[in-house]
Design a protein around this motif. Structure first.
Motif, PDB file in Angstrom:
ATOM      1  N   ILE A 249      36.184  72.184 122.223  1.00 46.47           N
ATOM      2  CA  ILE A 249      36.314  71.971 120.577  1.00 46.47           C
ATOM      3  C   ILE A 249      37.944  72.407 119.996  1.00 46.47           C
ATOM      4  CG2 ILE A 249      35.579  71.853 117.735  1.00 46.47           C
ATOM      5  CD1 ILE A 249      33.134  71.294 119.597  1.00 46.47           C
ATOM      6  N   LYS A 250      38.116  73.810 120.616  1.00 47.37           N
ATOM      7  CA  LYS A 250      39.331  74.221 120.164  1.00 47.37           C
ATOM      8  C   LYS A 250      40.764  73.535 121.123  1.00 47.37           C
ATOM      9  CE  LYS A 250      38.340  79.217 120.388  1.00 47.37           C
ATOM     10  NZ  LYS A 250      37.617  80.112 120.991  1.00 47.37           N
TER      11      LYS A 250
ATOM     12  N   HIS B 276      43.650  66.417 123.847  1.00 48.92           N
ATOM     13  CA  HIS B 276      42.650  65.893 123.147  1.00 48.92           C
ATOM     14  C   HIS B 276      42.062  64.888 124.074  1.00 48.92           C
ATOM     15  CE1 HIS B 276      44.734  66.114 119.224  1.00 48.92           C
ATOM     16  NE2 HIS B 276      44.635  67.543 119.731  1.00 48.92           N
ATOM     17  N   LEU B 277      42.023  63.726 124.170  1.00 52.74           N
ATOM     18  CA  LEU B 277      41.599  63.528 125.661  1.00 52.74           C
ATOM     19  C   LEU B 277      41.274  64.190 126.051  1.00 52.74           C
ATOM     20  CD1 LEU B 277      40.727  60.212 125.505  1.00 52.74           C
ATOM     21  CD2 LEU B 277      43.054  60.322 127.370  1.00 52.74           C
ATOM     22  N   GLU B 278      41.661  64.780 126.668  1.00 54.41           N
ATOM     23  CA  GLU B 278      41.069  66.121 127.923  1.00 54.41           C
ATOM     24  C   GLU B 278      39.234  66.131 127.282  1.00 54.41           C
ATOM     25  OE1 GLU B 278      44.687  66.096 131.550  1.00 54.41           O
ATOM     26  OE2 GLU B 278      44.332  67.685 129.846  1.00 54.41           O
ATOM     27  N   ALA B 279      39.784  67.211 126.758  1.00 52.96           N
ATOM     28  CA  ALA B 279      39.060  67.756 125.684  1.00 52.96           C
ATOM     29  C   ALA B 279      38.394  66.945 125.199  1.00 52.96           C
ATOM     30  CB  ALA B 279      39.492  68.513 124.089  1.00 52.96           C
ATOM     31  N   PHE B 280      38.063  65.688 124.667  1.00 54.14           N
ATOM     32  CA  PHE B 280      37.012  64.839 124.168  1.00 54.14           C
ATOM     33  C   PHE B 280      35.820  64.347 125.360  1.00 54.14           C
ATOM     34  CE2 PHE B 280      39.159  62.934 120.821  1.00 54.14           C
ATOM     35  CZ  PHE B 280      38.694  63.321 119.490  1.00 54.14           C
ATOM     36  N   GLU B 281      36.937  63.745 126.510  1.00 51.80           N
ATOM     37  CA  GLU B 281      36.338  63.880 127.660  1.00 51.80           C
ATOM     38  C   GLU B 281      35.430  64.737 128.420  1.00 51.80           C
ATOM     39  OE1 GLU B 281      35.915  60.922 129.314  1.00 51.80           O
ATOM     40  OE2 GLU B 281      37.230  60.128 127.672  1.00 51.80           O
TER      41      GLU B 281
END
Ligand SMILES: CSC[C@@H](O)[C@@H](O)C(=O)COP(=O)(O)O
Ligand SMILES: [Zn+2]
Length: 217
Positions: free
Chosen positions: A129-130, A190-195
């Motif tokens: 989430i960071k 951000h996209l990598e964290a969401f995925e």
């Protein structure tokens, strides 16, 4: 002020980089996905992927510049992404957004369908989430989910209504995710964290179910 040639070429080079990185992860199945980088604010202009291209390849005809109405700035045979309006909505709603990326993955599709009933997916207490720029202890994030309207202006309006500055993404039911950030580096993070969060959660549900069904009474 309109963008210079150097700014356009820089955006195209950056899009090439992001595109090939995502392509290596199989994030563009069947020509899906679209990417954009903002190059000017007033009036809005951004570089966006051309529609229907194989995004796992590089060619001199991959991108074009569009204006605030999602129309090509220059005479060109290229058509902007069919979903350019969604990128425009993000840039218009969040002045600080500088790049916006859209991919279809199995994990984001599964989560979008599983939680569509809630019109949102929430997750808490995950280190990644960071990666969304949220650093508070035991943070909980909620990403909205919208219906996959075939009419893109309707879809864009639905997205405009639910996106917030706190969480830089939106899921479209059984379609994919849009994630954005202040620049291409941040939007990619951000996209990598969401995925990661989607895959973690979907796998955790599976494993938990398997553990429950194999636990002896
Ligand atoms: C070929 S399936 C994907 C499309 O319908 C669309 O959702 C998409 O992501 C790509 O459209 P595009 O017009 O190439 O940007
Ligand atoms: Zn799509």
């Amino acid at each position: 002020m309109t963008a210079t040639l150097e700014q356009r070429l820089d955006a195209f080079r950056r899009l090439d980089d992001v595109k090939m990185t995502f392509a290596r992860r199989d994030w563009f199945p069947g020509t899906s996905g679209n990417l954009s980088i903002k190059i000017a604010d007033t009036p809005l202009q951004f570089a966006v992927t051309a529609s229907g291209k194989d995004k796992t390849k590089l060619s001199p005809e991959d991108y074009l510049i569009v204006d605030q109405d999602s129309r090509p700035v220059d005479a060109t045979a290229l058509k902007p992404s069919a979903e350019t309006l969604i990128h425009a909505v993000v840039y218009k709603k969040f002045a600080q957004a500088g790049a916006c990326f859209h991919v279809h993955t199995v994990w984001n599709n599964l989560i979008s369908e599983l939680y569509f009933g809630h019109r949102a997916f929430s997750i808490q207490g995950q280190e990644l989430i960071k990666g969304l720029g949220i650093w508070e202890e035991n943070a909980r994030i909620t990403i909205p989910i919208v219906e996959n309207y075939a009419d893109i202006p309707t879809l864009a309006i639905a997205i405009e209504k639910v996106i917030t500055p706190e969480v830089p993404g939106v899921l479209i039911r059984n379609h994919g995710i849009y994630a954005w950030g202040g620049n291409d580096f941040e939007a990619k993070r951000h996209l990598e964290a969401f995925e990661f969060l989607f895959e973690y959660h979907a796998r955790w549900l599976q494993l938990r179910q398997a553990a429950v069904s194999t636990t002896p009474n």
